[in-house]
Motif scaffolding. Sequence first.
Motif, mmCIF file in Angstrom:
data_model
loop_
_atom_site.group_PDB
_atom_site.id
_atom_site.type_symbol
_atom_site.label_atom_id
_atom_site.label_comp_id
_atom_site.label_asym_id
_atom_site.label_seq_id
_atom_site.Cartn_x
_atom_site.Cartn_y
_atom_site.Cartn_z
ATOM 1 N N ASP A 91 4.786 -7.360 6.493
ATOM 2 C CA ASP A 91 4.529 -5.982 6.082
ATOM 3 C C ASP A 91 3.113 -5.825 5.540
ATOM 4 O OD1 ASP A 91 7.168 -5.419 6.676
ATOM 5 O OD2 ASP A 91 7.826 -5.344 4.595
ATOM 6 N N ASN A 116 0.769 -2.953 3.103
ATOM 7 C CA ASN A 116 0.913 -1.883 2.121
ATOM 8 C C ASN A 116 -0.030 -0.750 2.484
ATOM 9 O OD1 ASN A 116 2.768 -3.265 0.252
ATOM 10 N ND2 ASN A 116 1.070 -4.696 0.099
ATOM 11 N N ALA A 122 5.737 0.068 2.550
ATOM 12 C CA ALA A 122 5.635 -1.266 3.150
ATOM 13 C C ALA A 122 5.916 -1.067 4.632
ATOM 14 C CB ALA A 122 6.636 -2.220 2.527
ATOM 15 N N ALA A 123 4.889 -1.202 5.450
ATOM 16 C CA ALA A 123 5.005 -0.948 6.891
ATOM 17 C C ALA A 123 5.027 -2.272 7.650
ATOM 18 C CB ALA A 123 3.839 -0.094 7.371
ATOM 19 N N PRO A 124 6.048 -2.479 8.497
ATOM 20 C CA PRO A 124 6.113 -3.727 9.259
ATOM 21 C C PRO A 124 5.059 -3.779 10.356
ATOM 22 C CG PRO A 124 7.865 -2.243 9.940
ATOM 23 C CD PRO A 124 7.168 -1.586 8.774
ATOM 24 N N THR A 125 4.490 -4.955 10.543
ATOM 25 C CA THR A 125 3.507 -5.143 11.615
ATOM 26 C C THR A 125 4.092 -5.927 12.781
ATOM 27 O OG1 THR A 125 2.649 -7.166 10.628
ATOM 28 C CG2 THR A 125 1.564 -5.101 10.008
#
Length: 109
Positions: free
Chosen positions: A3, A5, A19-22
């Motif tokens: 993740d 930020n 929190a963004a998943p990559t």
Amino acid sequence: MSDINIKITDREGVTHDIAAPTDMSMNLMEIIRAYELAEEGTIGVCGGMAMCASCQVYILEDPGLEPMGDEEDAMLAEAYHVESNSRLGCQLHMVPSMEGLAVAIAPYP
């Protein structure tokens, strides 16, 4: 799961720490939809094809985004509320180098 930020300010002016998943091949428009940060039917109307600009955002903190492509540039040339820092969320794919990205969702037409 990897993740990053990011901060997203919604259309009401509230800033959300996300929190963004990559590792899921998601783009910013999909993140906004997943976190329900815009009213249903007002974001990603075209499904992320760079054909409607409903996912337009203003870049507030740029950690080093990829340059804008021709399709994105052409769509923004026809969109409402465009600023010099406008981008289409559907064209911003979540990658580790986007750590610290901060955006504000543009008004819907």
